[in-house]
Write an enzyme that holds these catalytic residues in place. Structure first.
Site, PDB file in Angstrom:
ATOM      1  N   ASP A   1    -129.086  41.979  20.768  1.00 14.08           N
ATOM      2  CA  ASP A   1    -128.524  42.531  19.546  1.00 14.08           C
ATOM      3  C   ASP A   1    -127.911  43.894  19.844  1.00 14.08           C
ATOM      4  OD1 ASP A   1    -129.189  41.794  16.328  1.00 14.08           O
ATOM      5  OD2 ASP A   1    -128.620  43.867  16.699  1.00 14.08           O
TER       6      ASP A   1
ATOM      7  N   ASP B   1    -123.348  43.934  22.353  1.00 14.42           N
ATOM      8  CA  ASP B   1    -122.255  44.047  21.388  1.00 14.42           C
ATOM      9  C   ASP B   1    -121.377  42.832  21.633  1.00 14.42           C
ATOM     10  OD1 ASP B   1    -119.963  44.532  19.964  1.00 14.42           O
ATOM     11  OD2 ASP B   1    -119.551  46.501  20.818  1.00 14.42           O
TER      12      ASP B   1
ATOM     13  N   LYS C   1    -115.003  32.048   9.764  1.00 16.74           N
ATOM     14  CA  LYS C   1    -115.854  30.877   9.905  1.00 16.74           C
ATOM     15  C   LYS C   1    -115.033  29.594  10.082  1.00 16.74           C
ATOM     16  CE  LYS C   1    -119.635  33.163   9.928  1.00 16.74           C
ATOM     17  NZ  LYS C   1    -120.427  33.257  11.191  1.00 16.74           N
TER      18      LYS C   1
ATOM     19  N   TYR D   1    -114.056  36.911   6.075  1.00 18.44           N
ATOM     20  CA  TYR D   1    -115.272  36.203   6.486  1.00 18.44           C
ATOM     21  C   TYR D   1    -115.029  34.695   6.502  1.00 18.44           C
ATOM     22  CZ  TYR D   1    -120.028  34.377   6.460  1.00 18.44           C
ATOM     23  OH  TYR D   1    -121.179  33.670   6.752  1.00 18.44           O
TER      24      TYR D   1
ATOM     25  N   VAL E   1    -127.511  32.856   2.370  1.00 19.24           N
ATOM     26  CA  VAL E   1    -128.880  32.917   2.867  1.00 19.24           C
ATOM     27  C   VAL E   1    -129.490  34.266   2.497  1.00 19.24           C
ATOM     28  CG1 VAL E   1    -130.356  32.704   4.912  1.00 19.24           C
ATOM     29  CG2 VAL E   1    -128.178  31.455   4.806  1.00 19.24           C
TER      30      VAL E   1
END
Length: 258
Positions: free
Chosen positions: A33, A56, A152, A148, A181
């Site tokens: 992460d 990254d 996707k 976004y 979520v």
């Protein structure tokens, strides 16, 4: 040999849930992460079969270093989960263009970097599979979530293309497509869709589907895309058969802000 899984963006949220589940199932788990401190804390909580590191995902050199380190430690790389991602919501024109660019850089280039850098290790493994985090937002373009949703769709395209191309290596490339979520990423979202549909999935629900996808037998009938949750499943299957006009009208309805 104990199988291994490398997860990007694994310090919290869905990534952390994936790490916990696979650790419980006996895997060697890579928790990588951009927040290396938080990743290390989770690894220490889990135990000796977890390894944490800095990643990254927009930096290809970071991927090369992380994968080399993890593969040496684990013995081989069996499952790559491209989980890291960000989200900006709200009116398209009111969102800074830098935010739109950052979304594409992390959500799309991060997946491209991960798949490209991991292939040499996946090809050497006794079993190898890639799971990408797509979204129900890749079923139809979403208002207030433009970059976004577009990112996707790109992940969906990468998944479909590589799932075909990498058959020659015996590597399946699959994705999961959850709706919203319950994680920090959707807190205070400014999007009509989330107001109308709510947030019903937990990170553990997505992790469970990823485990199912990662361990499913590689049959011809094993699908490339895996919607998560009842609503995402309905949206995905209806979109395949309903006319475009119906899809647009339904999304207009769902995107109206309260």
């Amino acid at each position: 040999m104990t199988q291994s899984i490398f997860i990007s963006g694994a310090a919290q949220g869905i990534g952390a849930a994936i790490a916990r589940l696979f650790y419980q199932k006996g895997y060697k788990v890579g928790i990588y992460d951009i927040n290396a401190v938080q990743a290390q804390q989770l690894a220490e909580q889990l135990g000796s079969n977890a390894k944490a590191g800095l990643l990254d995902v927009a930096n290809y050199e970071d991927w090369q270093n992380a994968l080399a380190e993890f593969s040496t430690w684990a013995g081989e790389l069996n499952i790559l989960v491209n989980n890291a991602g960000i989200l900006y919501s709200g009116d398209f024109e009111k969102t800074d263009i830098q935010a739109h660019h950052r979304t594409i850089n992390i959500n799309v280039n991060g997946v491209l970097n991960g798949c490209h850098a991991a292939l040499p290790y996946l090809k050497q493994a006794s079993f190898a599979r890639v799971i990408n985090l797509s979204s129900a937002s890749a079923i139809y373009g979403q208002a207030d979530l433009i970059s976004y949703s577009a990112s996707k769709f790109a992940v969906r395209g990468i998944t479909e293309g590589l799932d075909v191309e990498w058959q020659k290596y015996g590597i399946r490339v699959l994705d999961v497509m959850p709706l919203f979520v319950q994680t920090a990423m959707v807190k205070d979202m400014d999007a009509g869709t989330i107001q109308n549909m709510g947030v019903k999935l937990k990170a553990e629900d997505v992790a469970a589907q990823i485990y199912k996808s990662a361990t499913a037998k590689d049959r011809v009938t094993l699908p490339t895309h895996h919607p998560v949750g009842f609503e995402a499943g309905v949206m995905y299957h209806l979109s395949r058969f309903s006319p475009q006009a119906v899809n647009r009208i339904s999304n207009l309805f769902l995107s109206k802000k309260k």
